[in-house]
Design a protein around this motif. Structure first.
Motif, PDB file in Angstrom:
ATOM      1  N   ARG A 140      -7.224   9.148   5.573  1.00  0.00           N
ATOM      2  CA  ARG A 140      -6.218   8.721   4.594  1.00  0.00           C
ATOM      3  C   ARG A 140      -6.118   7.193   4.623  1.00  0.00           C
ATOM      4  NH1 ARG A 140      -0.345  10.402   6.114  1.00  0.00           N
ATOM      5  NH2 ARG A 140      -0.677   8.569   7.402  1.00  0.00           N
TER       6      ARG A 140
ATOM      7  N   TRP B 244      -5.353  10.969  -2.312  1.00  0.00           N
ATOM      8  CA  TRP B 244      -6.010   9.770  -1.796  1.00  0.00           C
ATOM      9  C   TRP B 244      -7.522   9.904  -1.690  1.00  0.00           C
ATOM     10  CZ3 TRP B 244      -8.611  10.905   2.697  1.00  0.00           C
ATOM     11  CH2 TRP B 244      -8.130  11.954   3.481  1.00  0.00           C
ATOM     12  N   ASP B 245      -8.046  11.129  -1.657  1.00  0.00           N
ATOM     13  CA  ASP B 245      -9.487  11.335  -1.535  1.00  0.00           C
ATOM     14  C   ASP B 245     -10.131  11.699  -2.871  1.00  0.00           C
ATOM     15  OD1 ASP B 245      -8.215  13.757  -1.726  1.00  0.00           O
ATOM     16  OD2 ASP B 245      -9.347  14.735  -0.129  1.00  0.00           O
TER      17      ASP B 245
ATOM     18  N   GLU C  56       1.679  11.735  -0.572  1.00  0.00           N
ATOM     19  CA  GLU C  56       0.467  11.806   0.252  1.00  0.00           C
ATOM     20  C   GLU C  56      -0.534  12.825  -0.262  1.00  0.00           C
ATOM     21  OE1 GLU C  56       1.270  11.982   4.446  1.00  0.00           O
ATOM     22  OE2 GLU C  56       3.103  10.801   4.244  1.00  0.00           O
TER      23      GLU C  56
ATOM     24  N   TYR D 200      -4.161   4.769   4.016  1.00  0.00           N
ATOM     25  CA  TYR D 200      -2.889   4.047   4.128  1.00  0.00           C
ATOM     26  C   TYR D 200      -2.132   4.656   5.304  1.00  0.00           C
ATOM     27  CZ  TYR D 200      -1.431   8.135   1.390  1.00  0.00           C
ATOM     28  OH  TYR D 200      -1.229   9.416   0.947  1.00  0.00           O
TER      29      TYR D 200
ATOM     30  N   ASP E 269       0.145   4.773  -1.979  1.00  0.00           N
ATOM     31  CA  ASP E 269       0.944   6.002  -1.870  1.00  0.00           C
ATOM     32  C   ASP E 269       2.348   5.741  -2.382  1.00  0.00           C
ATOM     33  OD1 ASP E 269       1.701   8.693  -0.861  1.00  0.00           O
ATOM     34  OD2 ASP E 269       2.939   7.497   0.504  1.00  0.00           O
TER      35      ASP E 269
ATOM     36  N   ASP F 227       0.819  -1.211   0.000  1.00  0.00           N
ATOM     37  CA  ASP F 227       0.000   0.000   0.000  1.00  0.00           C
ATOM     38  C   ASP F 227       0.849   1.255   0.000  1.00  0.00           C
ATOM     39  OD1 ASP F 227       0.867  -0.591   2.623  1.00  0.00           O
ATOM     40  OD2 ASP F 227      -0.688   0.685   3.482  1.00  0.00           O
TER      41      ASP F 227
ATOM     42  N   VAL G 150      -8.423  -1.119   2.606  1.00  0.00           N
ATOM     43  CA  VAL G 150      -7.398  -0.383   3.344  1.00  0.00           C
ATOM     44  C   VAL G 150      -6.557  -1.370   4.142  1.00  0.00           C
ATOM     45  CG1 VAL G 150      -8.824   1.686   3.466  1.00  0.00           C
ATOM     46  CG2 VAL G 150      -8.850   0.069   5.345  1.00  0.00           C
TER      47      VAL G 150
ATOM     48  N   ASP H  63      -0.284   9.805  -5.008  1.00  0.00           N
ATOM     49  CA  ASP H  63      -1.205   8.734  -4.647  1.00  0.00           C
ATOM     50  C   ASP H  63      -1.834   8.160  -5.910  1.00  0.00           C
ATOM     51  OD1 ASP H  63      -0.653   8.936  -2.006  1.00  0.00           O
ATOM     52  OD2 ASP H  63      -2.452  10.059  -1.469  1.00  0.00           O
TER      53      ASP H  63
ATOM     54  N   VAL I 255      -6.020   2.497  -2.684  1.00  0.00           N
ATOM     55  CA  VAL I 255      -5.075   3.600  -2.861  1.00  0.00           C
ATOM     56  C   VAL I 255      -3.670   3.148  -2.484  1.00  0.00           C
ATOM     57  CG1 VAL I 255      -4.498   5.975  -2.247  1.00  0.00           C
ATOM     58  CG2 VAL I 255      -6.895   5.266  -2.334  1.00  0.00           C
TER      59      VAL I 255
ATOM     60  N   SER J  90      -3.868   8.914 -11.111  1.00  0.00           N
ATOM     61  CA  SER J  90      -2.576   9.204 -10.506  1.00  0.00           C
ATOM     62  C   SER J  90      -2.186  10.646 -10.801  1.00  0.00           C
ATOM     63  CB  SER J  90      -1.517   8.249 -11.066  1.00  0.00           C
ATOM     64  OG  SER J  90      -1.207   8.593 -12.416  1.00  0.00           O
TER      65      SER J  90
ATOM     66  N   VAL K 215      -4.833   5.837  -7.243  1.00  0.00           N
ATOM     67  CA  VAL K 215      -6.126   5.259  -6.900  1.00  0.00           C
ATOM     68  C   VAL K 215      -6.492   4.247  -7.989  1.00  0.00           C
ATOM     69  CG1 VAL K 215      -8.513   5.711  -6.261  1.00  0.00           C
ATOM     70  CG2 VAL K 215      -6.757   7.462  -5.849  1.00  0.00           C
TER      71      VAL K 215
END
Length: 261
Positions: free
Chosen positions: A159, A144-145, A141, A161, A136, A37, A255, A108, A134, A75, A110
């Motif tokens: 977050r 991720w959202d 960082e 990860y 990283d 991850d 996750v 990040d 996700v 990405s 996704v």
């Protein structure tokens, strides 16, 4: 299992009746599991993602997967279609998929999957689980959202990860871009064989979102955790016999947690 609809889309009585007999059925989860991850200098920049349709807490059985409709990643470089990178594999007599991906820059990533619809006779419904995870890369960082714009989706509020076992995970259940109040979310740990559930209710944890579609769950053990919000599809689909049947849309996110040592 309970399907949730948005206020503008009440669940049809026929759907509820059709699924009453499946109340005791164990949950299906579409897996999209990366080899790590968090990518850094120690892991290298190659990531392998495994795609299996299974019952993670029970360690199986696997269900056969048809060729995915779409597989991709969002990405720092934009959105990429990864379907051409898919590799079909046979595991325990069932078809699964995997792909290898090379991280190109910090940020990040996704990853997401729309599998082929799956016919579940026990539930008399077609199942489509839109799944994401996700990864990283190199400590950026950021991203991720990100909202992928999927028909159903879980937007992480934590977050997803760098999490310790015991951390609280929160997300918003969305359908067509709007929060789904009081959506039911199923949660399972991807069992590594070290835990034997003492009875069926321990296999799948069940929680409900609040009036804003937000749910919370504290993950008690290290490993991969899957969160699946099950929602009613807009239109029926035809099953293998050509009959129109309801559709279960799943919004899934995976996750990973680690023990604090």
């Amino acid at each position: 299992m309970t399907l949730t609809s948005s206020p503008s889309r009440p669940i049809r009585i026929s759907l509820a009746v059709a699924l009453m007999g499946a109340a005791g059925a164990h949950a299906h989860f579409q897996e999209l599991i990366p080899s790590t991850d968090i990518v850094n200098a120690e892991t290298g920049n190659n990531v392998t993602l495994e795609m299996r349709f299974t019952h993670p807490m029970e360690g199986g059985p696997l269900m056969a997967m048809g060729e995915p409709v779409q597989v991709g990643v969002l990405s720092p470089g934009g959105r990429e279609d990864l379907k051409s990178s898919l590799q079909a594999e046979e595991v325990d007599g069932q078809r699964t998929y995997r792909l290898d991906y090379k991280i190109k820059q910090p940020g990040d990533y996704v990853f997401y999957l729309e599998p082929a619809p799956y016919w579940e006779p026990a539930e008399e419904a077609m199942i489509v689980h839109y799944t994401k995870v996700v990864v990283d890369a190199f400590g950026a960082e950021e991203g991720w959202d990100a909202d992928l714009g999927l028909p159903v989706e879980i937007e992480p509020l934590v977050r997803p990860y760098g999490l310790w076992a015991g951390n609280l995970f929160q997300g918003i259940v969305k359908q067509d871009g709007k929060a789904v109040p009081f959506a039911e979310v199923e949660v399972e740990w991807r069992n590594d064989g070290s835990v034997k559930p003492p009875s069926d209710p321990y296999i799948t944890q069940v929680i409900k979102a609040d009036g804003n579609g937000v749910f919370s769950y504290a993950m008690p053990k290290a490993g991969w955790w899957g969160f699946a919000a099950l929602l009613e599809g807009d239109e029926p689909m035809k099953n293998p016999d050509g009959e129109e049947v309801p559709v279960e849309l799943g919004a899934l996110i995976w996750v990973y947690t680690r023990e604090m040592r």
